[in-house]
Design a protein around this motif. Structure first.
Motif, mmCIF file in Angstrom:
data_model
loop_
_atom_site.group_PDB
_atom_site.id
_atom_site.type_symbol
_atom_site.label_atom_id
_atom_site.label_comp_id
_atom_site.label_asym_id
_atom_site.label_seq_id
_atom_site.Cartn_x
_atom_site.Cartn_y
_atom_site.Cartn_z
ATOM 1 N N ALA A 117 -19.667 -25.832 -1.638
ATOM 2 C CA ALA A 117 -19.882 -24.664 -2.506
ATOM 3 C C ALA A 117 -18.573 -24.288 -3.182
ATOM 4 C CB ALA A 117 -20.406 -23.491 -1.681
ATOM 5 N N GLY A 118 -18.668 -23.313 -4.078
ATOM 6 C CA GLY A 118 -17.488 -22.718 -4.678
ATOM 7 C C GLY A 118 -16.607 -23.685 -5.435
ATOM 8 N N LEU A 119 -15.299 -23.480 -5.320
ATOM 9 C CA LEU A 119 -14.350 -24.299 -6.061
ATOM 10 C C LEU A 119 -14.348 -25.747 -5.593
ATOM 11 C CD1 LEU A 119 -11.350 -21.816 -6.416
ATOM 12 C CD2 LEU A 119 -12.708 -22.797 -8.279
ATOM 13 N N GLY A 120 -14.554 -25.982 -4.301
ATOM 14 C CA GLY A 120 -14.597 -27.356 -3.807
ATOM 15 C C GLY A 120 -15.686 -28.172 -4.487
ATOM 16 N N ARG A 121 -16.853 -27.588 -4.614
ATOM 17 C CA ARG A 121 -17.955 -28.239 -5.323
ATOM 18 C C ARG A 121 -17.573 -28.500 -6.779
ATOM 19 N NH1 ARG A 121 -23.856 -28.181 -5.712
ATOM 20 N NH2 ARG A 121 -24.453 -27.949 -7.894
ATOM 21 N N ALA A 122 -16.939 -27.502 -7.419
ATOM 22 C CA ALA A 122 -16.551 -27.641 -8.829
ATOM 23 C C ALA A 122 -15.522 -28.770 -8.998
ATOM 24 C CB ALA A 122 -15.987 -26.325 -9.350
ATOM 25 N N TYR A 123 -14.547 -28.845 -8.088
ATOM 26 C CA TYR A 123 -13.547 -29.913 -8.166
ATOM 27 C C TYR A 123 -14.213 -31.289 -8.071
ATOM 28 C CZ TYR A 123 -10.250 -26.136 -6.833
ATOM 29 O OH TYR A 123 -9.515 -24.977 -6.753
ATOM 30 N N ALA A 124 -15.115 -31.430 -7.104
ATOM 31 C CA ALA A 124 -15.758 -32.718 -6.869
ATOM 32 C C ALA A 124 -16.561 -33.171 -8.087
ATOM 33 C CB ALA A 124 -16.657 -32.634 -5.636
ATOM 34 N N ILE A 125 -17.333 -32.270 -8.644
ATOM 35 C CA ILE A 125 -18.168 -32.617 -9.799
ATOM 36 C C ILE A 125 -17.302 -32.927 -11.017
ATOM 37 C CG2 ILE A 125 -19.893 -31.713 -11.421
ATOM 38 C CD1 ILE A 125 -21.101 -30.158 -9.030
ATOM 39 N N ALA A 126 -16.235 -32.151 -11.208
ATOM 40 C CA ALA A 126 -15.350 -32.386 -12.359
ATOM 41 C C ALA A 126 -14.663 -33.746 -12.261
ATOM 42 C CB ALA A 126 -14.316 -31.278 -12.457
ATOM 43 N N LEU A 127 -14.238 -34.126 -11.065
ATOM 44 C CA LEU A 127 -13.619 -35.447 -10.885
ATOM 45 C C LEU A 127 -14.615 -36.562 -11.168
ATOM 46 C CD1 LEU A 127 -11.490 -34.691 -7.710
ATOM 47 C CD2 LEU A 127 -10.585 -35.529 -9.893
ATOM 48 N N ALA A 128 -15.849 -36.353 -10.721
ATOM 49 C CA ALA A 128 -16.886 -37.353 -10.991
ATOM 50 C C ALA A 128 -17.160 -37.453 -12.484
ATOM 51 C CB ALA A 128 -18.171 -36.988 -10.237
ATOM 52 N N GLU A 129 -17.185 -36.312 -13.176
ATOM 53 C CA GLU A 129 -17.399 -36.310 -14.626
ATOM 54 C C GLU A 129 -16.333 -37.124 -15.339
ATOM 55 O OE1 GLU A 129 -19.589 -32.101 -15.749
ATOM 56 O OE2 GLU A 129 -17.430 -32.091 -15.383
ATOM 57 N N ARG A 130 -15.128 -37.145 -14.770
ATOM 58 C CA ARG A 130 -14.017 -37.861 -15.387
ATOM 59 C C ARG A 130 -13.837 -39.263 -14.808
ATOM 60 N NH1 ARG A 130 -10.151 -34.212 -18.041
ATOM 61 N NH2 ARG A 130 -11.198 -32.219 -18.288
ATOM 62 N N GLY A 131 -14.835 -39.743 -14.080
ATOM 63 C CA GLY A 131 -14.872 -41.145 -13.704
ATOM 64 C C GLY A 131 -14.489 -41.490 -12.289
ATOM 65 N N ALA A 132 -14.072 -40.519 -11.478
ATOM 66 C CA ALA A 132 -13.649 -40.825 -10.112
ATOM 67 C C ALA A 132 -14.838 -41.083 -9.206
ATOM 68 C CB ALA A 132 -12.819 -39.676 -9.547
ATOM 69 N N LYS A 133 -14.612 -41.929 -8.202
ATOM 70 C CA LYS A 133 -15.527 -42.029 -7.077
ATOM 71 C C LYS A 133 -15.152 -40.906 -6.126
ATOM 72 C CE LYS A 133 -15.935 -47.046 -7.464
ATOM 73 N NZ LYS A 133 -15.668 -48.363 -6.832
ATOM 74 N N VAL A 134 -16.121 -40.149 -5.660
ATOM 75 C CA VAL A 134 -15.811 -38.916 -4.942
ATOM 76 C C VAL A 134 -16.404 -38.915 -3.538
ATOM 77 C CG1 VAL A 134 -15.918 -36.408 -5.004
ATOM 78 C CG2 VAL A 134 -15.780 -37.684 -7.144
ATOM 79 N N VAL A 135 -15.571 -38.511 -2.588
ATOM 80 C CA VAL A 135 -16.004 -38.300 -1.204
ATOM 81 C C VAL A 135 -16.043 -36.792 -0.979
ATOM 82 C CG1 VAL A 135 -15.486 -38.698 1.228
ATOM 83 C CG2 VAL A 135 -14.872 -40.431 -0.494
ATOM 84 N N ILE A 136 -17.197 -36.272 -0.603
ATOM 85 C CA ILE A 136 -17.313 -34.829 -0.390
ATOM 86 C C ILE A 136 -17.524 -34.553 1.099
ATOM 87 C CG2 ILE A 136 -18.080 -34.302 -2.716
ATOM 88 C CD1 ILE A 136 -20.949 -34.183 -1.694
ATOM 89 N N ILE A 137 -16.820 -33.524 1.581
ATOM 90 C CA ILE A 137 -16.804 -33.210 3.007
ATOM 91 C C ILE A 137 -17.022 -31.720 3.196
ATOM 92 C CG2 ILE A 137 -15.374 -33.173 5.098
ATOM 93 C CD1 ILE A 137 -13.796 -35.512 3.860
ATOM 94 N N ASP A 138 -17.801 -31.382 4.210
ATOM 95 C CA ASP A 138 -17.947 -29.989 4.621
ATOM 96 C C ASP A 138 -18.453 -29.997 6.049
ATOM 97 O OD1 ASP A 138 -18.592 -27.044 4.608
ATOM 98 O OD2 ASP A 138 -18.105 -27.304 2.495
ATOM 99 N N SER A 139 -18.403 -28.845 6.692
ATOM 100 C CA SER A 139 -18.837 -28.767 8.092
ATOM 101 C C SER A 139 -20.286 -28.327 8.228
ATOM 102 C CB SER A 139 -17.941 -27.798 8.867
ATOM 103 O OG SER A 139 -17.985 -26.503 8.296
ATOM 104 N N GLU A 140 -20.909 -27.942 7.128
ATOM 105 C CA GLU A 140 -22.299 -27.476 7.229
ATOM 106 C C GLU A 140 -23.236 -28.656 7.506
ATOM 107 O OE1 GLU A 140 -24.379 -27.841 2.924
ATOM 108 O OE2 GLU A 140 -23.816 -25.837 3.567
ATOM 109 N N PRO A 141 -24.285 -28.445 8.299
ATOM 110 C CA PRO A 141 -25.209 -29.531 8.630
ATOM 111 C C PRO A 141 -25.951 -30.042 7.395
ATOM 112 C CG PRO A 141 -25.522 -27.638 10.079
ATOM 113 C CD PRO A 141 -24.643 -27.181 8.957
ATOM 114 N N LEU A 142 -26.045 -31.369 7.280
ATOM 115 C CA LEU A 142 -26.813 -31.943 6.171
ATOM 116 C C LEU A 142 -28.294 -31.661 6.321
ATOM 117 C CD1 LEU A 142 -25.032 -35.383 5.712
ATOM 118 C CD2 LEU A 142 -25.165 -33.551 4.039
ATOM 119 N N SER A 143 -28.708 -31.355 7.546
ATOM 120 C CA SER A 143 -30.126 -31.079 7.790
ATOM 121 C C SER A 143 -30.541 -29.699 7.296
ATOM 122 C CB SER A 143 -30.428 -31.184 9.290
ATOM 123 O OG SER A 143 -29.590 -30.290 10.015
#
Length: 312
Positions: free
Chosen positions: A28-54
């Motif tokens: 969420a928040g800025l972390g989500r924004a950073y990840a999406i912006a990097l992907a928009e500019r061509g990066a392969k992105v690894v996203i991490i958080d502690s919240e359950p994927l379930s």
């Protein structure tokens, strides 16, 4: 609006094709924004958080979907960054799949305001486990790969409370620790083109919205922080810097030393320091130091000069 002296980023200027970026706290928040912006500019992105994927409303899953919708490549990990074994296993997995890590944004953190007398030892330790130890674990895990590759960009996330805020003792202390980490680590990274910096951003997010008056919330979009972070992720960025970014304002912060007052051994007493405090306090000019060693050398030179001692 960006200052005319600060070149606003455009997609055609700074791209990240063939680069692998890790973003913590990306649900969420800025972390989500950073990840999406990097992907928009061509990066392969690894996203991490502690919240359950379930989780029914998984922010990680939503962020991953946004990246794949853009046509980007993404890996998703649910883990606690204070767990060094889990972090090491994750980085090994990423390098096994994508061969390297070029960019690390240590964005994950926790924030709980609390009067100091009510601050428990467990809450204090947990703050440092996530903010400091988590950033240490992530950085240490990617460091060998960056050294081997001769390139890396690492960002530590700080907060305006490093100046001090009421009920923010654990938060302020943990974020200030990251500034010290960067000040030393960037010196080790220079030889290998590993740039290490901090960002102190502020924007309207789920975490911060309640702390901003409704009238000023529109001023704090994510644009300024996002642009500054993308710059610090780029090959053109400096190292060992501390940027503040919020509400259309970008500035560099630093620890400075005001002009020194000199004392002989006989007159250096607490009483004389008190009597001369008006001269000592924020005496100009002021300067910054490139390292702790540079500060010690400056002290030695000034003291030797006062005693007519020549230093080799």
């Amino acid at each position: 609006m960006c200052n005319q002296n600060f070149r606003c980023l455009r997609a055609k200027d700074m791209r990240f094709e063939e680069q692998v970026a890790i973003v913590t706290g990306a649900a969420a928040g800025l972390g989500r924004a950073y990840a999406i912006a990097l992907a928009e500019r061509g990066a392969k992105v690894v996203i991490i958080d502690s919240e359950p994927l379930s989780s029914k409303d998984s922010g990680l899953r939503s962020c991953a979907k946004a990246i794949t919708t853009l046509g980007g490549d993404v890996q998703v990990f649910c883990l606690d960054i204070s767990d060094s074994a889990a972090v090491n296993a994750m980085v090994d997995d990423v390098i096994s799949t994508w061969g390297k890590v070029d960019i690390l944004i240590n964005n994950a953190g926790i924030h709980r305001s609390c009067p100091f007398e009510q601050l428990s030892e467990s809450a204090w330790k947990r703050q440092f486990d996530v903010d400091v130890n988590g950033s240490f674990n992530m950085t240490k895990a990617v460091w060998p790969s960056m050294k081997r590759g001769g390139y890396g960009r690492i960002i530590m996330t700080c907060a305006s409370s490093i100046f001090g805020d009421v009920y923010e003792t654990s938060f302020s202390a943990s974020k200030m620790a990251l500034i010290g980490l960067v000040n030393s680590l960037h010196l080790e990274g220079q030889e290998f083109d590993i740039a290490v910096n901090t960002i102190t951003p502020h924007a309207v997010t789920q975490m911060t919205a309640e702390h901003l008056a409704p009238t000023v919330r529109p001023l704090f979009s994510k644009t300024t922080a996002l642009s500054a972070v993308l710059y610090l992720c780029s090959a053109k960025c400096p190292s060992g810097k501390h940027l503040f970014a919020a509400a259309g304002s970008i500035s560099e912060a630093g620890i400075i030393e005001f002009s020194a007052s000199r004392f002989t051994a006989e007159e250096c007493t607490p009483e004389i320091i008190h009597s001369r405090w008006g001269d000592i306090h924020r005496a100009k000019p002021y300067r910054s130091r490139s390292s702790g060693e540079a500060q010690v050398l400056a002290w030695a030179k000034a003291s030797a000069e006062q005693r007519d001692i020549e230093l080799e």
